[in-house]
Structure formats: structure tokens, C-alpha cells
Design an enzyme around this catalytic site. Structure first.
Site: not given
Ligand code: AMP
Length: 378
Positions: A7, A68, A157, A218, A363
Site C-alpha cells: 500500500n 492496493r 472500500h 468526514r 484487505e
């Protein structure tokens, strides 16, 4: 197969080596402060990782790398083997993910330099949502906004929603293609996805990961006029960058409760803190609304699934959500909800109209599995 899962961010590279047969994590680590600290660039970061892997893997070598990648735009609906053209395509999508895609491309190019012969696969966060129908992903704005500027719902996601859908189907003993469900991925970023016959047909994030649920920092959904009014009236918010910063980093749970850590928020709420209570009420109310909407969208969900940091660990937050779902006949088994475990489990009451599950997401495992699948199919 040993897969190096990467990542790559603008100033960091997170990595793991996964054995896809045993599902073991053989080693993992993080290179930070690239550019500002001792590590000059991504290529140097990868050199350091290569050295660490030589030590950690005891003579074994990795067979492939899986990256990713946040944004796959409209092009990528599944993981792909990376070549020069794919790297350029990831870079061309930078306007849609300016913080992420250029950083992913840097990581991929650095890896090519360090291991020129290692096959690399890109796994996109948006890809799982490419099955959404147009009536779900179009915004009711002028046509040019979509055609010229790509302004539509993409969803994020996806790797997690995909992985969790598969695990939930396995746990319930139903073929994945027959599973209708609502998945609530509740981490610092949060999104809900409507799963019909194993595929995404709608999701709460949008053009960017700012839309939908109340998240750590957020805002999630707001009337767009709030944004234009903030720009007109609030001193210091005159630029798009200012608005982006406030809505992405200074809003959400943090704005209401003073912290974005759900553990702290629950503690403060138990001590009677009004902001913390309100934050839990707002976040659970918003999510319950999405669950109701998606229950309808999928034609009746068979299961509601909680995952990610808050979804897997916060029994009080799960309870706050399920308490709002009485109209759907959904109930909780309070003692099952309170149990701590790293396993997939059922937390609904025996009389619940649909199953409520907690499914740990992973993930990196999903990226390693996807990488192996691409290479096997070659
Ligand atoms: P993630 O983005 O999936 O790593 O999730 C991060 C979020 O999970 C943070 O906001 C934490 O507040 C939350 N979290 C992690 N562990 C717990 C816990 N035991 N109880 C409540 N929230 C937790």
C-alpha cells in the site's frame, strides 16, 4: 504463493508478505517519512524493504506483488496484471484521486526498479462497485459534469466489501451468487454497500470517499448548498482546498464529539457527555437509514454484516444501530454482541428477521488472493 502486498502512499509504504496457501502473514512493516526523513524516495524505500525481506523470509522469495490502488475509474472492474500501459492508466486517473493514485504509481515504478521480473497486480478499491446500475451511480447534474469530468458515484472500500461478502456467504452456507445483504464497513472511513446476488448494486461513498455515513473526520452526506454557503459566508473558507480540508479532516464524529476514536466517544457518552451521545445518535441514525434503503434496494437482505475497526469491535455502536432497525424485525442477541472474538460470528437474536453478523475484514488477504487469482488465470 508468497505475495508481497503493497500500500504505497505519498510519503509511506506499508507492506506485508502473505502465504496464500497457509494464509499466514510472514512479515510486515512500514517505511515512513519518504522524502522528508532519511528515505529519499520510493525506490530507496523499496530497497530497504528488499533487504528486510531477505532477512525475514529465510531464503524464500516472493512470487508476486499485489498493490492496493484507490481509484480504478470506469475502466477497471477487476484486478489486473500491471504493465507500462496500466501504470500510465493509474496515473491518468490522478484527477479523481490526487492524493492516492500518483503515490501508488510511484510505488509500482519503484518495485519494477527493485524487482524487474516480479509480476505485479493492481487491486482497485473501486472495482467491486462497477456492477452498480446507472440509476444508482449517476448524479442528477448536467450531463457534461459526468461526460467531461467523470463526476459520478464510484464507491470505495470495494476490496473489503467483496471479501466480507464472500466470508458472509460461506458462514451462512449459501452460494455467494444467491446472497442479498447489506455490508457496513465502519472504520475511520465508513461505507455501506447493498449486495444483490453477491454483487454491489449501490454504495454510500460517491465521487470521493466523502459521501454517505458520518465518519471519523468526514462529514458524509450534507446538502451541497451548505458547502457553497460556507464558501460565501465563513471567513477562511474561500478556496476549494479549504473546504476539502474541513469536510474531510475536521468534520464527522470529531466535529461533534471532539474525538474520532469510537472507544473514547463511547466512554464519554457513558459519562454523560452530550456531544459524544449526539455523535453516536447521528452516526447510528444515518447508518440505519442506509440499511433501510439498501434492504429495499436488494429486494430484502438475508443478512446485515458489520466489519472494520468500529464494526468489529464496538458492541455499543452496533447496538445503537440495531436498536433503530425494529421496523425491519431485526433484533440483537446482547450477550453474543458483547463477546469479543476475531472470528466471524452471528450476533442477531433468535427471533431476528435477518441474520446480523460480524465478519473481520482483511484487505491484505483479499489483495493476496486476488493477485494469485490473476496470475493463475494468466
Ligand atoms: P479502521 O479504519 O478499520 O482501522 O478503524 C479505525 C476505527 O476503529 C477507529 O476510529 C477506532 O475508534 C475504532 N476502533 C478500533 N478498536 C475499537 C474498539 N475496541 N472499540 C471501539 N472502536 C474501536
Amino acid at each position: 504463493m508468497l505475495v508481497l502486498v503493497i500500500n504505497s502512499g505519498s510519503s509511506s509504504i506499508k507492506y506485508q508478505v502473505r502465504d496464500t496457501e497457509t494464509h499466514e502473514v510472514l512479515t510486515k512493516g512500514l517505511i515512513e517519512e519518504i522524502g522528508s526523513g532519511e528515505v529519499k524516495d520510493h525506490a530507496e524505500g523499496l530497497e530497504i524493504i528488499a533487504g528486510r525481506l531477505d532477512e525475514a523470509l529465510g531464503g524464500r522469495t516472493v512470487d508476486a506483488a499485489g498493490h492496493r490502488v484507490v481509484h480504478g475509474g470506469e475502466r477497471f472492474s477487476e484486478p489486473v496484471l500491471i504493465d507500462n500501459e496500466i501504470i500510465r492508466a493509474i496515473e491518468r486517473l490522478a484527477p479523481l484521486a490526487p492524493l492516492h493514485n500518483p503515490a501508488h504509481a510511484l510505488g509500482i515504478r519503484a518495485l519494477v526498479k527493485t524487482w524487474p521480473d516480479l509480476p505485479q497486480v493492481a487491486v482497485f478499491d473501486t472495482a467491486f462497485h462497477r456492477t452498480m446500475p446507472e440509476h444508482a451511480w449517476r448524479y442528477a447534474v448536467p450531463d457534461d459534469w459526468y461526460r467531461k469530468y467523470g463526476m459520478r458515484k464510484y464507491g470505495f472500500h470495494g476490496t473489503s466489501h467483496d471479501f466480507v461478502t464472500g466470508r458472509a456467504a460461506e458462514f451462512l452456507g449459501v452460494p455467494r451468487e444467491e446472497l442479498n445483504a447489506v455490508i457496513a464497513h465502519l472504520g475511520n472511513g465508513a461505507s455501506a454497500t447493498a449486495i444483490r446476488e453477491g454483487r454491489s448494486i449501490d454504495t454510500s461513498m460517491g465521487y470521493t470517499p466523502l459521501a454517505g455515513l458520518v465518519m471519523g473526520t468526514r462529514s458524509g452526506d450534507v446538502d451541497p448548498s451548505v458547502v457553497t454557503a460556507a464558501r460565501r459566508h465563513i471567513p477562511g473558507l474561500s478556496s476549494a482546498d479549504d473546504l476539502d480540508r474541513v469536510l474531510n479532516h475536521e468534520s464527522g464524529l470529531k466535529a461533534i464529539a471532539g474525538t474520532n476514536d469510537m472507544r473514547r466517544i463511547v466512554e464519554k457518552a457513558e459519562q454523560g457527555d452530550r456531544g459524544a451521545r449526539l455523535a453516536i445518535e447521528m452516526a447510528s441514525y444515518r447508518l440505519a437509514g442506509y440499511i433501510g434503503a439498501y434492504h429495499v434496494a436488494v429486494g430484502g437482505a438475508r443478512a446485515l454484516v458489520f466489519t472494520a475497526g468500529i464494526g468489529e469491535n464496538s458492541a455499543p455502536f452496533r447496538q445503537a444501530v440495531v436498536e433503530r432497525l425494529g421496523a425491519l424485525g431485526i433484533t440483537l442477541d446482547e450477550s453474543a454482541n458483547a463477546e469479543r472474538s476475531d472470528e466471524t460470528r452471528r450476533i442477531s437474536g433468535p427471533d431476528s428477521a435477518i441474520d446480523v453478523l460480524v465478519v473481520p475484514t482483511d484487505e491484505e488477504a483479499a489483495i493476496a488472493e486476488a493477485t494469485e487469482a490473476v496470475l493463475t488465470a494468466r
